[in-house]
Structure formats: structure tokens, C-alpha cells
Design an enzyme around this catalytic site. Structure first.
Site, PDB file in Angstrom:
ATOM      1  CD  GLN A 124      -3.075  -1.111   0.437  1.00 11.39           C
ATOM      2  OE1 GLN A 124      -3.252  -0.151  -0.297  1.00 11.39           O
ATOM      3  NE2 GLN A 124      -3.937  -2.115   0.496  1.00 11.39           N
ATOM      4  CG  PHE A 184      -8.059 -10.053  -4.658  1.00  7.58           C
ATOM      5  CD1 PHE A 184      -7.635 -10.304  -5.953  1.00  7.58           C
ATOM      6  CD2 PHE A 184      -9.406 -10.225  -4.355  1.00  7.58           C
ATOM      7  CE1 PHE A 184      -8.548 -10.701  -6.929  1.00  7.58           C
ATOM      8  CE2 PHE A 184     -10.315 -10.621  -5.312  1.00  7.58           C
ATOM      9  CZ  PHE A 184      -9.887 -10.860  -6.616  1.00  7.58           C
ATOM     10  CG  ASN A 235      -1.996  -4.304   4.653  1.00  2.00           C
ATOM     11  OD1 ASN A 235      -1.348  -3.888   5.604  1.00  2.00           O
ATOM     12  ND2 ASN A 235      -2.923  -3.588   4.038  1.00  2.00           N
ATOM     13  CB  CYS A 237      -7.842   0.528  -5.935  1.00  2.20           C
ATOM     14  SG  CYS A 237      -7.745  -0.928  -6.987  1.00  2.20           S
TER      15      CYS A 237
HETATM   16  C1  LIG Z   1      -4.839  -4.140  -4.221  1.00  5.64           C
HETATM   17  S1  LIG Z   1      -3.703  -5.443  -3.948  1.00  5.64           S
HETATM   18  C2  LIG Z   1      -4.109  -5.823  -2.281  1.00  5.64           C
HETATM   19  C3  LIG Z   1      -3.087  -6.606  -1.523  1.00  5.64           C
HETATM   20  C4  LIG Z   1      -3.293  -6.703  -0.010  1.00  5.64           C
HETATM   21  N1  LIG Z   1      -4.658  -6.949   0.360  1.00  5.64           N
HETATM   22  C5  LIG Z   1      -2.755  -5.481   0.701  1.00  5.64           C
HETATM   23  O1  LIG Z   1      -3.520  -4.783   1.372  1.00  5.64           O
HETATM   24  O2  LIG Z   1      -1.551  -5.212   0.625  1.00  5.64           O
HETATM   25  C6  LIG Z   1      -4.387  -6.717  -4.910  1.00  5.64           C
HETATM   26  C7  LIG Z   1      -3.685  -8.037  -4.832  1.00  5.64           C
HETATM   27  O3  LIG Z   1      -4.399  -8.952  -5.683  1.00  5.64           O
HETATM   28  C8  LIG Z   1      -3.479  -9.781  -6.361  1.00  5.64           C
HETATM   29  N2  LIG Z   1      -4.174 -10.227  -7.583  1.00  5.64           N
HETATM   30  C9  LIG Z   1      -4.373  -9.545  -8.727  1.00  5.64           C
HETATM   31  N3  LIG Z   1      -5.077 -10.290  -9.603  1.00  5.64           N
HETATM   32  C10 LIG Z   1      -5.327 -11.472  -9.002  1.00  5.64           C
HETATM   33  C11 LIG Z   1      -6.001 -12.655  -9.399  1.00  5.64           C
HETATM   34  N4  LIG Z   1      -6.571 -12.765 -10.602  1.00  5.64           N
HETATM   35  N5  LIG Z   1      -6.062 -13.681  -8.536  1.00  5.64           N
HETATM   36  C12 LIG Z   1      -5.498 -13.590  -7.313  1.00  5.64           C
HETATM   37  N6  LIG Z   1      -4.849 -12.495  -6.881  1.00  5.64           N
HETATM   38  C13 LIG Z   1      -4.751 -11.438  -7.709  1.00  5.64           C
HETATM   39  C14 LIG Z   1      -2.276  -8.899  -6.596  1.00  5.64           C
HETATM   40  O4  LIG Z   1      -1.102  -9.684  -6.751  1.00  5.64           O
HETATM   41  C15 LIG Z   1      -2.259  -8.043  -5.332  1.00  5.64           C
HETATM   42  O5  LIG Z   1      -1.445  -8.618  -4.345  1.00  5.64           O
END
Ligand SMILES: C[S@@+](CC[C@H](N)C(=O)[O-])C[C@H]1O[C@@H](n2cnc3c(N)ncnc32)[C@H](O)[C@@H]1O
Length: 483
Positions: free
Chosen positions: A298, A327, A332, A422
Site C-alpha cells: 500500500q 487478494f 496486510n 481502488c
Molecule cells: C490491491 S492489492 C491488495 C493486496 C493486499 N490486500 C494489501 O492490502 O496489501 C491486490 C492483490 O491482488 C493480487 N491479484 C491480482 N489479480 C489477481 C487474481 N486474478 N487472482 C489472485 N490475486 C490477484 C495482486 O497480486 C495483489 O497482491
């Protein structure tokens, strides 16, 4: 090159603006020759109408302003323009605090008072929800903090022009060109202080063309970490980067090679951390999260902590509950909420981050957290099983949202869904799926994660059944009784 605005007489222009209806907050008297900005679009551009009623998006213009514009792009259903002259300013207009604001594409709302930016974000979200027939709660919380120096990670472009001049910075607004910046209002101070030394360093390299970009990361203590995307290995330049790291007393790594690049930390006193770590607080319990360059982190640590605090407060977790974090990144939310529940399953698409999350769980002493790898863009049998086995779901998807999952949550065991978003448009779409699946929107917060940009982060709590009239939610005990 910019095209001039279409010619029209002051009277026809005024007529066109006057047709906005009685609710318009616009001043009555319209300066001859002016167009009046009616509102802000979701992306932060001003919106007005041409004499023929065509919508025009105007860069960096604010509601209520009277402006002369130049159309720089005509499209079938709308035009895009910039301000040639501002005749009357909005009360919300302020002097942008960054010297590069006029050209830099990094921020797009610095000309607007910070409170007005936040009101705009609140309005965008409630409007998008309303379009789906979803009423926002009476109170929309605002999570906000410092508006300057908040960015703890950034990627800077590197370009070498034909005449050999080296450029380092962000993209020029609406262009592929880079703007050379030597200061940045929103970047963490320790990272902003590196802009000039980094440009000088790039200029001193034997082969600056082989540098693709530079990533900057600030640790919790402000310590700077630099990751140089080195497209082709140049031993002479690697030596110079090592000297730079020693001189600037920072940790520096090269990510080398075009295909399957390899990360290599360069040595030197005060350099080369074995791993990067950030800390979050879980109700007084410090949680340490190790990460690697390239992992999701983040951007704004202060707002991230507020998200965690608010999530704990809203969810009122019970020690008997099982939490599914989808995700999950490096953990976090999974690890911050782990002390409050019986067990956590954290699902993430990147195998590298799954391993990091498991390591983080181990390092913080959580035996109740398990990280699993899965592609969450589709729902398969495994995910169906997880959804059936957990009481609370946390969703923090990328911009596309969590369409497939939200369509299926009706058949899950979850009593609450906490959605960290987001992208307000995909959130509104997914909120509609959740409503169809028997969930009510209970709590809503705007998280001003990226002040001075139109980027909108938010957090929403959905619960099964009807939100209660007072306070808008059931107690943990009532929820347990319902289950
Ligand atoms: C907005 S980040 C949030 C990460 C975490 N919740 C945080 O607060 O740090 C979105 C996360 O979703 C993962 N992601 C994106 N596309 C995905 C998918 N199709 N399947 C699983 N995870 C995915 C990314 O690698 C990333 O770590």
C-alpha cells in the site's frame, strides 16, 4: 498541437450555459466569451457544454469557473479541452503546491483545495452507488492524513534522448514524454531528496540507455531503497551504482536482464538489506510484514493503518470466527486481523507473495494463518469450498474488482464482507451483485490514499440481512444468534 476552440458568439454561449437548470450553483452573471464549468467528472476534469450541447471535458477547471477553452481533441460524443484563460476562479481553487504541477502527469487535482478534493471523491462514490440503486449510509467516513510526502513507493521513468540527454521523472500529462523533476510534493522526503543525485548518476553511466526505469521505496524509518531496472548487464555501470549506494548510504539493487530479470543487491556500508519490512499495528500488537521489490505494498502507510483500524472496528470479529482474505498480497489484512479470529485463509495470485505471506505468518507467530495461491478472476471448486467454510470475507481486488466472487457470495457462509476498493466503478458493480445475494451496505469510508490525484480508494462493509436503523448495524452477538 492544440486546436483552437470553436468560435461562437457570447450570446449563444451564454444561452447554452443558461440552459443548465435552476439547481445549478453557478453564478448568474456570465462573462461574455466564457464557458462555465458545471461539475467535475470522475477523473477530476471540469465538465461544460458547447453551444450545440456537446459535452466538453476541460483539464484542470473547477465547477463554477468561467473559462475560455481550446479544444485539443474532438470525439464523436464529447470534446477534450484545456483552459486558455480563466476569467473567474472557483472558491475551491488554490495555488498548486508543486512547482512541476503544470506539466507533470503524477497529480491531477493540486489546483483544488484538499477538502474539496475529498468532497469530490465522496460524491463520485455515492453517485456510482446510487446509479446501481444503492443508498449510501447516512455517514460516509473519511480516512485522511498528510497530503504531502505520503508516497512511500514510486516508479520513475528513464529516457535517453537522441542527443544523449538523460531524463528521469514521471510522464508529462497526456504524453509519453518524461518531465525531469528534481522535487516532488507527494513523494516521501527521503525519496524526493534522491531525484537530483539519481539524475546526475544516470548522466555519469557508461550506458544509461540500458536502464529501463527506477523504483523507489521508503522504509518505515524513511530509509530509501532504490531498485534499478537494468535491461542489460553493464559491469562498469554496476560498479558505479555500488559507489552511488555507498556515497548516498542507501540500499540499492539491480534488477538485471530482459527476460526473467534477477534482483541483485549491491554492497556497501548501510546498504543491502536482507529483506524489506514494514510494520502495521493490530490493536496494539505490532505486526511485521516482509516484502520484496515488486510485491504489492500500500502506497500510503498512514492511510493503510487507518484502513486496518477501521476494518477491525467495523467487523467486530469474534475469536470463534474464520476469516477468508482474498487478494491478500503479503498479508496486510490477513495478519492484522488474525489476532481477532480463530483462523485465516489468505488467497493471493502471485506465488512469490504467497510464500512471503506464509513467512510473515511464521515470523509473527501465527500458526492460524494459511496462505494459498489461486487465480481469483474465476470461481472454481476450491474457492467455492473456501467460501463455504468462512464466516467473514475480506476482498481487496485490483481495479477490475471481484465480479465472479461477488456473484457467488450468496451461497457462501459469510455473514460480513469487507470490500477494500481502488476503483469505484467496479465496486459499485460488485455492490449490486452483493445486494442481489442478500447483503446490505452498512458502512462506507473514503480513504484518501492518494491526495492531489483523482484516484479513489474506499472501504465498504456489507452484512447479510437488513442494516439496522440506528447506527446501521447489528451487534456481534446478534450476528452470532442469527447464525
Ligand atoms: C490491491 S492489492 C491488495 C493486496 C493486499 N490486500 C494489501 O492490502 O496489501 C491486490 C492483490 O491482488 C493480487 N491479484 C491480482 N489479480 C489477481 C487474481 N486474478 N487472482 C489472485 N490475486 C490477484 C495482486 O497480486 C495483489 O497482491
Amino acid at each position: 498541437m492544440a486546436m483552437l476552440g470553436k468560435r461562437r458568439t457570447p450570446s449563444t454561449r451564454a444561452r447554452a450555459q443558461g440552459s443548465q437548470g435552476a439547481e445549478s450553483p453557478l453564478p448568474q452573471a456570465i462573462t461574455p466569451g466564457a464557458l462555465v464549468i458545471e461539475r467535475l467528472a470522475h477523473d477530476g476534469r471540469g465538465v461544460t457544454r458547447s453551444v450545440v450541447g456537446k459535452t466538453v471535458f476541460v483539464d484542470r477547471a473547477l465547477p463554477g469557473e468561467q473559462v475560455e477553452i481550446a479544444v485539443h481533441r474532438e470525439r464523436r460524443r464529447f470534446d477534450e479541452a484545456h483552459v486558455r484563460r480563466r476569467l473567474i476562479d472557483a472558491a475551491t481553487r488554490v495555488t498548486p503546491p508543486c512547482e512541476h504541477y503544470e506539466r507533470c502527469g503524477g497529480c491531477d487535482l493540486q489546483h483544488m483545495a484538499i477538502e474539496a478534493q475529498r468532497d469530490h471523491k465522496r460524491q463520485v462514490l455515492t453517485e456510482l452507488l446510487a446509479r446501481q440503486g444503492i443508498e449510501p449510509p447516512r455517514t460516509v467516513d473519511l480516512l485522511s492524513g498528510r497530503d504531502a510526502g505520503y508516497r512511500r513507493r514510486a516508479r520513475l521513468g528513464v529516457k535517453v534522448s537522441r542527443d544523449g540527454e538523460v531524463h528521469l521523472g514521471f510522464r508529462v500529462r497526456g504524453s509519453d514524454q518524461l518531465i525531469d523533476i528534481d522535487s516532488c510534493y507527494v513523494l516521501a522526503p527521503s525519496l524526493a531528496a534522491l531525484l537530483q543525485p539519481l539524475r546526475r548518476q544516470l548522466q555519469s553511466l557508461a550506458a544509461p540507455r540500458h536502464v529501463g526505469h527506477i523504483e523507489l521505496l521508503a522504509g518505515d524509518d524513511g530509509a530509501a531503497h532504490v531498485i534499478v531496472r537494468q535491461l542489460r548487464s553493464v559491469p562498469e555501470d554496476a560498479r558505479r551504482w555500488a559507489e552511488f549506494a555507498t556515497r548516498e548510504r542507501l540500499a540499492l539493487a539491480l534488477r538485471e536482464g530482459r527476460e526473467a530479470p534477477v534482483l541483485r543487491w549491491l554492497g556497501g556500508p548501510g546498504a543491502a538489506p536482507a529483506s524489506l519490512t514494514t510494520r502495521v499495528d493490530a490493536g496494539g500488537q505490532p505486526i511485521s510484514l516482509g516484502f520484496e521489490p515488486g510485491d504489492f505494498l500500500q502506497v500510503n502507510a498512514e492511510i493503510n493503518q487507518q484502513l486496518i483500524d477501521r476494518a477491525r472496528e467495523w467487523l467486530e470479529l469474534d475469536a470463534s470466527e474464520r476469516l477468508l482474505d482474498l487478494f491478500a498480497g503479503i498479508g496486510n489484512f490477513a495478519l492484522s486481523l488474525a489476532p481477532d479470529v480463530d483462523r485465516v485463509t489468505a488467497v493471493e495470485g502471485s506465488q512469490a507473495m504467497v510464500e512471503r505471506l506464509n513467512d510473515n505468518a511464521r515470523c509473527n507467530g501465527f500458526e492460524t494463518v494459511e496462505a494459498r495461491q489461486a487465480d481469483l478472476s474465476t470461481v472454481d471448486g476450491l474457492l467455492e469450498t473456501w467460501l463455504a467454510e468462512h464466516d467473514v470475507v475480506v476482498l481487496d481486488p485490483p481495479r477490475d474488482g471481484a465480479d465472479a466472487i461477488c456473484r457467488r457470495l450468496g451461497a457462501s457462509a459469510a455473514s460480513r464482507v469487507l470490500y477494500v476498493s481502488c476503483d469505484p466503478a467496479s465496486l459499485a458493480r460488485d455492490a449490486a451483485h452483493l445486494r442481489e445475494n442478500g447483503f446490505c451496505l452498512e458502512r462506507l469510508a473514503i480513504a484518501d490514499m492518494f491526495p492531489h490525484t483523482a484516484h479513489l480508494e474506499s472501504m465498504v462493509l456489507f452484512s447479510r440481512g437488513t442494516a439496522t436503523a440506528v447506527g446501521g448495524r447489528d451487534s456481534a452477538a446478534t450476528r452470532r444468534d442469527r447464525r
